[in-house]
Design an enzyme around this catalytic site. Structure first.
Site, PDB file in Angstrom:
ATOM      1  N   LYS A 131       1.015  -0.082  -8.120  1.00 43.65           N
ATOM      2  CA  LYS A 131       0.561   1.273  -7.756  1.00 43.65           C
ATOM      3  C   LYS A 131       1.513   1.882  -6.745  1.00 43.65           C
ATOM      4  CE  LYS A 131      -0.928   0.195  -3.393  1.00 43.65           C
ATOM      5  NZ  LYS A 131      -0.315   0.665  -2.178  1.00 43.65           N
ATOM      6  N   ASP A 149      -7.397  -2.840  -2.169  1.00 40.54           N
ATOM      7  CA  ASP A 149      -6.684  -2.222  -3.293  1.00 40.54           C
ATOM      8  C   ASP A 149      -7.013  -2.881  -4.638  1.00 40.54           C
ATOM      9  OD1 ASP A 149      -5.417  -0.603  -1.474  1.00 40.54           O
ATOM     10  OD2 ASP A 149      -3.444  -1.560  -1.649  1.00 40.54           O
TER      11      ASP A 149
HETATM   12  O1  C5P Z   1      -8.228  -5.209   2.214  1.00 43.59           O
HETATM   13  P1  C5P Z   1      -7.003  -6.033   2.409  1.00 43.59           P
HETATM   14  O2  C5P Z   1      -7.313  -7.486   2.635  1.00 43.59           O
HETATM   15  O3  C5P Z   1      -5.982  -5.835   1.353  1.00 43.59           O
HETATM   16  O4  C5P Z   1      -6.348  -5.493   3.739  1.00 43.59           O
HETATM   17  C1  C5P Z   1      -5.294  -6.166   4.352  1.00 43.59           C
HETATM   18  C2  C5P Z   1      -5.205  -5.716   5.788  1.00 43.59           C
HETATM   19  O5  C5P Z   1      -4.799  -4.346   5.842  1.00 43.59           O
HETATM   20  C3  C5P Z   1      -6.516  -5.753   6.553  1.00 43.59           C
HETATM   21  O6  C5P Z   1      -6.715  -7.005   7.123  1.00 43.59           O
HETATM   22  C4  C5P Z   1      -6.303  -4.682   7.604  1.00 43.59           C
HETATM   23  O7  C5P Z   1      -5.492  -5.171   8.639  1.00 43.59           O
HETATM   24  C5  C5P Z   1      -5.482  -3.659   6.857  1.00 43.59           C
HETATM   25  N1  C5P Z   1      -6.308  -2.575   6.258  1.00 43.59           N
HETATM   26  C6  C5P Z   1      -6.902  -1.629   7.089  1.00 43.59           C
HETATM   27  N2  C5P Z   1      -7.661  -0.632   6.538  1.00 43.59           N
HETATM   28  C7  C5P Z   1      -7.816  -0.545   5.209  1.00 43.59           C
HETATM   29  C8  C5P Z   1      -7.211  -1.486   4.347  1.00 43.59           C
HETATM   30  C9  C5P Z   1      -6.462  -2.493   4.915  1.00 43.59           C
HETATM   31  O8  C5P Z   1      -6.755  -1.677   8.308  1.00 43.59           O
HETATM   32  N3  C5P Z   1      -8.556   0.444   4.709  1.00 43.59           N
END
Ligand code: C5P
Length: 297
Positions: A10, A137
């Protein structure tokens, strides 16, 4: 018997980021576009859970239970009361730690592949809920096309796309950690009022029209200053792509992959050639969007 699922990368044509929430995540208005760079996830019965990976970035992919594909298989197996006894093989073409949802693609791919292999027949909503638990994502990797993600980015509304958008992606010679980029965003945001993230009507309209010039005028990424602060050389790559005729140049998600929107396929080839010749990038690829999400092949 094995099942293979193809899952796209993406790019974010808008990534509006709000202030850090008490849980450490950030509220987003995240306009995703799925583009034609793919990982293929194949699952087959095995004695126990095992992950293997091939591709240029394979050495950087964890093969233990921290791998999102392994976590997806474990979550579905637990939910359905089956043994997670599968060999998961990832043919990886999406850059690792590149800001193109490569890990998320593998999570969504493994989930759909295991659901098919085990005949668990999970509903779309069940799969989407499991995806959201795996990462912000991951639901979009399942759905593909174009979508607005709110909340952490996991609550999706499908968007209309009225034409094909031609992109060039330049992969950097090292990755960036998404949490580190969000931390840098917080550091740069200190003492400033951060508005609620909202989707830009102009972005949605340009997507719906399929108009690359209109989209180029309004693409935005609130994580870009943070990514550039951690990886200043990316600014030169962005300039090189603009100089080669890209309509817009931006960091993809949390980076460090840089994304260049071009007028048409011919212009994309030209921008790609200039970026390759610059010697600045580990590799340069062209891809079109929107494309379908995770698909059994
Ligand atoms: O959701 P995911 O595990 O992919 O997110 C990885 C990191 O990115 C999270 O631990 C956080 O630090 C950051 N993040 C965030 N806000 C979001 C998505 C991700 O702060 N909406």
């Amino acid at each position: 018997m094995s099942v293979t699922v193809r899952v796209p990368a993406k790019v974010n044509v808008q990534l509006a980021v709000g202030a850090a929430r008490p849980d450490g995540f950030h509220d987003l208005a995240n306009v995703f576009l799925a583009v034609g760079l793919y990982d293929e996830v194949t699952v087959a019965p095995a004695d126990e859970l095992r992950v293997t990976c091939e591709g240029p970035d394979a050495a950087q992919v964890p093969l233990d239970r921290t791998n999102l594909a392994a976590r997806a298989a474990l979550a579905l197996a637990e939910r359905r009361g089956v043994e997670p006894a599968v060999h998961i093989h990832i043919a990886k073409d999406i850059p690792v730690a590149g800001g193109m949802a490569g890990g998320s693609a593998d999570g969504a791919g493994a989930l759909l592949a295991c659901d098919t292999l085990w005949g668990t027949g999970a509903s779309r909503d069940e799969l989407l809920a499991l995806c959201a638990d795996l990462g912000s994502d991951v639901p979009f990797s399942l759905v593909g096309g174009a979508a607005l993600g709110v909340g952490r980015g996991e609550r999706l509304t499908t968007l209309d796309v009225g034409g094909t958008f031609h992109w060039v992606f330049a992969m950097a010679d090292r990755g960036l950690s998404t949490p580190a980029v969000f931390r840098e965003f917080d550091r740069l945001a200190q003492g400033r009022d951060i508005p609620e993230p909202t989707a830009s009507p102009e972005v949605l309209e340009a997507l719906a029209k399929g108009d690359p010039e209109a989209l180029a005028a309004v693409v935005s990424n609130d994580l870009q200053p943070a990514a550039l602060s951690l990886f200043p050389e990316l600014a030169d790559t962005l300039d090189a792509g603009r100089g080669a005729g890209a309509l817009a140049a931006l960091v993809s998600g949390s980076g460090p992959t840089t994304a260049f929107l071009t007028r048409d396929a011919e212009s994309a080839q030209k921008v790609a050639a200039v970026l390759r010749a610059s010697g600045r990038c580990r590799s340069v690829r062209t891809a079109q969007g929107a494309v379908a999400g995770a698909t059994v092949v």
